[in-house]
Scaffold this motif. Structure first.
Motif, mmCIF file in Angstrom:
data_model
loop_
_atom_site.group_PDB
_atom_site.id
_atom_site.type_symbol
_atom_site.label_atom_id
_atom_site.label_comp_id
_atom_site.label_asym_id
_atom_site.label_seq_id
_atom_site.Cartn_x
_atom_site.Cartn_y
_atom_site.Cartn_z
ATOM 1 N N THR A 68 0.834 -1.213 0.000
ATOM 2 C CA THR A 68 0.000 0.000 0.000
ATOM 3 C C THR A 68 0.860 1.251 0.000
ATOM 4 O O THR A 68 0.596 2.213 -0.735
ATOM 5 N N ALA A 69 1.910 1.237 0.847
ATOM 6 C CA ALA A 69 2.811 2.396 0.880
ATOM 7 C C ALA A 69 3.474 2.603 -0.475
ATOM 8 O O ALA A 69 3.584 3.743 -0.971
ATOM 9 N N GLY A 70 3.907 1.520 -1.101
ATOM 10 C CA GLY A 70 4.543 1.638 -2.403
ATOM 11 C C GLY A 70 3.587 2.121 -3.476
ATOM 12 O O GLY A 70 3.937 2.976 -4.318
ATOM 13 N N LEU A 71 2.338 1.610 -3.500
ATOM 14 C CA LEU A 71 1.349 2.023 -4.494
ATOM 15 C C LEU A 71 1.016 3.506 -4.365
ATOM 16 O O LEU A 71 0.909 4.222 -5.370
ATOM 17 N N LEU A 72 0.825 3.960 -3.148
ATOM 18 C CA LEU A 72 0.513 5.379 -2.956
ATOM 19 C C LEU A 72 1.682 6.266 -3.346
ATOM 20 O O LEU A 72 1.482 7.427 -3.743
ATOM 21 N N THR A 73 2.878 5.735 -3.270
ATOM 22 C CA THR A 73 4.050 6.531 -3.633
ATOM 23 C C THR A 73 4.169 6.674 -5.145
ATOM 24 O O THR A 73 4.425 7.769 -5.655
ATOM 25 N N ILE A 74 3.978 5.586 -5.880
ATOM 26 C CA ILE A 74 4.208 5.676 -7.324
ATOM 27 C C ILE A 74 3.004 6.238 -8.080
ATOM 28 O O ILE A 74 3.153 6.968 -9.050
ATOM 29 N N ALA A 75 1.754 5.888 -7.659
ATOM 30 C CA ALA A 75 0.579 6.374 -8.389
ATOM 31 C C ALA A 75 -0.682 6.086 -7.576
ATOM 32 O O ALA A 75 -1.144 4.940 -7.553
ATOM 33 N N PRO A 76 -1.271 7.087 -6.912
ATOM 34 C CA PRO A 76 -2.499 6.853 -6.147
ATOM 35 C C PRO A 76 -3.643 6.330 -7.016
ATOM 36 O O PRO A 76 -4.496 5.587 -6.520
ATOM 37 N N GLN A 77 -3.680 6.700 -8.315
ATOM 38 C CA GLN A 77 -4.749 6.208 -9.182
ATOM 39 C C GLN A 77 -4.697 4.683 -9.313
ATOM 40 O O GLN A 77 -5.728 4.013 -9.336
ATOM 41 N N VAL A 78 -3.494 4.147 -9.428
ATOM 42 C CA VAL A 78 -3.330 2.694 -9.524
ATOM 43 C C VAL A 78 -3.762 2.035 -8.221
ATOM 44 O O VAL A 78 -4.403 0.981 -8.217
ATOM 45 N N ALA A 79 -3.435 2.668 -7.108
ATOM 46 C CA ALA A 79 -3.845 2.126 -5.809
ATOM 47 C C ALA A 79 -5.364 2.044 -5.699
ATOM 48 O O ALA A 79 -5.906 1.081 -5.144
ATOM 49 N N LEU A 80 -6.082 3.038 -6.253
ATOM 50 C CA LEU A 80 -7.544 3.028 -6.191
ATOM 51 C C LEU A 80 -8.148 1.914 -7.048
ATOM 52 O O LEU A 80 -9.254 1.458 -6.782
ATOM 53 N N LEU A 81 -7.451 1.486 -8.065
ATOM 54 C CA LEU A 81 -7.925 0.372 -8.882
ATOM 55 C C LEU A 81 -7.630 -0.983 -8.252
ATOM 56 O O LEU A 81 -8.368 -1.946 -8.476
ATOM 57 N N ILE A 82 -6.571 -1.054 -7.469
ATOM 58 C CA ILE A 82 -6.127 -2.347 -6.932
ATOM 59 C C ILE A 82 -6.736 -2.658 -5.566
ATOM 60 O O ILE A 82 -7.237 -3.761 -5.322
ATOM 61 N N LEU A 83 -6.704 -1.692 -4.656
ATOM 62 C CA LEU A 83 -7.065 -1.983 -3.265
ATOM 63 C C LEU A 83 -8.546 -2.325 -3.048
ATOM 64 O O LEU A 83 -8.854 -3.247 -2.277
ATOM 65 N N PRO A 84 -9.524 -1.620 -3.682
ATOM 66 C CA PRO A 84 -10.933 -1.980 -3.417
ATOM 67 C C PRO A 84 -11.277 -3.432 -3.754
ATOM 68 O O PRO A 84 -11.860 -4.135 -2.912
ATOM 69 N N PRO A 85 -10.964 -3.938 -4.983
ATOM 70 C CA PRO A 85 -11.298 -5.356 -5.225
ATOM 71 C C PRO A 85 -10.502 -6.317 -4.343
ATOM 72 O O PRO A 85 -10.989 -7.382 -3.959
ATOM 73 N N PHE A 86 -9.274 -5.909 -4.023
ATOM 74 C CA PHE A 86 -8.469 -6.746 -3.126
ATOM 75 C C PHE A 86 -9.149 -6.878 -1.762
ATOM 76 O O PHE A 86 -9.304 -7.988 -1.222
ATOM 77 N N LEU A 87 -9.591 -5.759 -1.194
ATOM 78 C CA LEU A 87 -10.280 -5.787 0.097
ATOM 79 C C LEU A 87 -11.631 -6.482 -0.001
ATOM 80 O O LEU A 87 -12.064 -7.142 0.946
ATOM 81 N N LEU A 88 -12.308 -6.357 -1.147
ATOM 82 C CA LEU A 88 -13.581 -7.052 -1.335
ATOM 83 C C LEU A 88 -13.387 -8.558 -1.304
ATOM 84 O O LEU A 88 -14.177 -9.291 -0.686
ATOM 85 N N GLY A 89 -12.355 -9.047 -1.967
ATOM 86 C CA GLY A 89 -12.070 -10.481 -1.939
ATOM 87 C C GLY A 89 -11.799 -10.965 -0.518
ATOM 88 O O GLY A 89 -12.261 -12.037 -0.115
ATOM 89 N N CYS A 90 -11.061 -10.145 0.270
ATOM 90 C CA CYS A 90 -10.806 -10.512 1.670
ATOM 91 C C CYS A 90 -12.110 -10.570 2.458
ATOM 92 O O CYS A 90 -12.332 -11.492 3.265
ATOM 93 N N ALA A 91 -13.003 -9.584 2.235
ATOM 94 C CA ALA A 91 -14.269 -9.543 2.969
ATOM 95 C C ALA A 91 -15.148 -10.745 2.626
ATOM 96 O O ALA A 91 -15.778 -11.341 3.507
ATOM 97 N N LEU A 92 -15.211 -11.095 1.345
ATOM 98 C CA LEU A 92 -16.008 -12.252 0.951
ATOM 99 C C LEU A 92 -15.469 -13.537 1.585
ATOM 100 O O LEU A 92 -16.239 -14.402 2.026
ATOM 101 N N PHE A 93 -14.166 -13.639 1.625
ATOM 102 C CA PHE A 93 -13.567 -14.816 2.247
ATOM 103 C C PHE A 93 -13.912 -14.889 3.735
ATOM 104 O O PHE A 93 -14.285 -15.955 4.250
ATOM 105 N N LEU A 94 -13.808 -13.752 4.434
ATOM 106 C CA LEU A 94 -14.135 -13.745 5.860
ATOM 107 C C LEU A 94 -15.590 -14.115 6.102
ATOM 108 O O LEU A 94 -15.929 -14.729 7.120
ATOM 109 N N ALA A 95 -16.465 -13.751 5.146
ATOM 110 C CA ALA A 95 -17.890 -14.076 5.301
ATOM 111 C C ALA A 95 -18.154 -15.572 5.216
ATOM 112 O O ALA A 95 -19.183 -16.055 5.696
#
Length: 563
Positions: A144-171
């Motif tokens: 996360t620190a690296g993504l925000l450093t190089i390009a916040p736009q890329v971080a916004l594309l990567i982190l939401p689906p990544f966190l969604l997959g984690c949430a579905l798994f926890l469910a």
């Protein structure tokens, strides 16, 4: 799950935990530098026509990997200090719970499985969970620190689906926990059924009940197989969740590539984002799913089973024997399973205080089963077994002492082995007991009461002699010798049995040699269909089986009965 998670968290010792956190910082460097180094190597190095700069950034990535390796090594060094105290505590809980249950006369069928398998499952999974969760957090924070450093736009594309997959798994963990609980219970039922069948092998073989024994274990085995198949379906759910959290971010970045470039995001930044996904977040997510979805659930469910058994309230104390220690069996029937042929059927027997009874019959006819019923180790299917007017299973263990065929000796002093049923007995009494049962020479050869005992160096007969002294010293008024002298010669057997006959109390001898019957006041003959009770002379006249067992023996050859 709250209790199990609270136990896991409170079991973390502060100093090893702080050491683990501290060494996690250098281990996070490769995760943080990974995509950043690739982005700068591409944009500032190779695409800019400066290959040395690009190689320098890749060299920095290599150095960060070396720093991470040092941190990882120290993390694993601290892991044992976190895990082993938890394992030791669980062993104490299992053993204490089993001892409390045994002292109360309540069978704890799953104790062996918990101690030999489930504690080790918890220990291994606990260590694995610490490693997986710590590694996941290290990777996600660094990426996360690296993504925000190089390009916040890329971080916004990567982190939401990544966190969604984690949430579905926890469910899905709730459903998975239920299936793991079913698997653990099925495992205990298999252990219990197999233990019951193995304990009754001799009687099963004698009765030809092999098919019934196979049916007894077939049901638990089928139940365990169904539970394991249910666990396999969890892998399908984990795969779907991983597709959302691990592959959807990659697709999102590739699909949004033209938009990112038009917005000023460099090719190196896009490639760096993809690198974070492929080599950082995806592997971390896979390890988390495998750890929590497999090891984590097994940890929680297995730990719950251990804590449930260990935290049971202590049962009320057993009643004292109100009417002495006379033993009475009334209409006792016992079979090893609901469809098996009874080993004992409708047996009536009275053992008054001070009686000396020998039990004889062919092998597998139910003699050891009778011993187990008298000592409260088995419950009759029908009828009652009373000791002092109370049900045998409710009478304190101090009322009876059972010596099985396979005697037990443990590492310790000779005195420890002889006196653990009566620790306060003085040494002269111990030596007198050894002399009475014929074990004085053995005690002397071993080096006396203070000598260290090595069980592996003892013969089967020597172990039996030690067990005989131990039982002779016991305060129990009812002594049951279940072929307890089978490894002794006839002369030594006679000395031991006569000592127990002279000891105050009731003696029941499951005879290994027919000579035991000559020394007894009364003899019980079991033939599989009924029982004959009487003295030696009377049974010679009335019992064909007894005459057959006596064989070439005659009253003139046999020792005189104990008066």
């Amino acid at each position: 799950m709250r209790r199990e998670l609270r136990y896991a968290v409170t079991g973390l010792r502060r100093r090893p935990l702080l050491r683990l956190v501290a060494w996690s910082v250098p281990e996070a460097l490769p995760s943080a530098v990974l995509g950043l180094a690739v982005a700068h190597a591409v944009d500032d190095g190779f695409l800019a026509g400066r290959p040395l700069v690009g190689l320098a950034w890749l060299g920095a990535l290599l150095l960060s990997g070396l720093a991470g390796a040092v941190g990882a090594r120290q993390v694993f060094a601290a892991l044992g200090d976190l895990v082993e105290p938890v394992r030791d505590d669980l062993v104490r809980r299992v053993v204490s719970g089993a001892l409390r249950a045994g002292a109360a006369g309540r069978a704890d069928d799953g104790a062996v499985s918990r101690l030999t398998r489930q504690v080790e499952i918890v220990r291994d999974r606990y260590a694995g969970l610490i490693v997986v969760c710590r590694g996941f957090l290290v990777t996600v924070v660094g990426a996360t620190a690296g993504l925000l450093t190089i390009a916040p736009q890329v971080a916004l594309l990567i982190l939401p689906p990544f966190l969604l997959g984690c949430a579905l798994f926890l469910a899905t963990l709730g459903v998975a926990a239920g299936r793991y609980r079913a698997a653990v219970r099925a495992d205990e039922r298999v252990a219990t059924a197999a233990g019951t069948v193995l304990a009754a092998t001799r009687d099963i073989a004698a009765r030809g009940a092999e098919e019934h024994a196979a049916r007894m274990v077939a049901g638990p085995i089928a139940e365990q197989a169904a539970a394991e198949r249910g666990l396999a379906w969890l892998a399908v759910l984990r795969t779907l969740c991983f597709a959302v959290g691990g592959w959807l971010p990659l697709v999102a970045v590739l699909a949004a590539g033209p938009w990112l470039v038009d917005g000023g995001v460099t090719a190196g930044a896009v490639l760096g984002g993809l690198t974070y996904v492929l080599f950082g977040l995806q592997p971390a997510l896979a390890r988390l799913f495998s750890g929590l979805g497999g090891s984590g659930l097994r940890f929680v469910v297995t730990l719950g089973r251990i804590l449930d058994a260990a935290d049971q309230p202590a049962p009320p104390p057993r009643p004292a024997i109100p009417l002495g220690y006379a033993v009475a069996l009334r209409g006792v029937t016992f079979a090893y399973g609901p469809h098996a042929e009874p080993v004992l059927r409708g047996l009536d027997l009275d053992l008054p205080e001070g009686d000396h009874l020998a039990v004889v019959g062919p092998s597998g006819i139910g003699k050891s089963t009778l011993a187990g019923l008298v000592c409260g180790l088995l419950r009759p299917d029908a009828g009652t077994v009373l000791v002092g007017g109370c049900a045998a299973v409710e009478v304190p263990e101090s009322a009876r002492v059972l010596i099985p065929q396979e005697a037990y000796a443990f590492a310790g002093t000779v005195r420890d082995n002889l006196t653990y049923l009566r620790p306060d007995v003085p040494d002269p009494t111990v030596l007198a007991a050894a002399e009475a049962v014929g074990a004085a020479a053995l005690v002397s050869r071993l080096g006396g009461l203070d000598a260290d005992l090595r069980p592996a160096e003892l013969s089967a007969g020597e172990r039996q002699q030690l067990a005989l002294v131990r039982a002779y010293l016991s305060p129990a008024p009812v002594a049951v010798l279940d072929e307890a002298t089978c490894h002794l010669d006839p002369a030594a057997e006679r000395v031991a049995e006569e000592a127990f006959a002279a000891r105050e109390g009731t003696l029941v001898v499951i005879a290994h040699r027919i000579s035991s019957a000559f020394r007894a006041r009364r003899v019980l003959v079991l033939d599989g269909t009924g029982a004959a009770l009487g003295d030696h002379e009377g049974l010679l006249e009335s019992s064909p089986l007894y005459r057959e067992l006596v064989g070439h023996w005659s009253a003139a050859d046999a020792p005189a009965p104990t008066p």
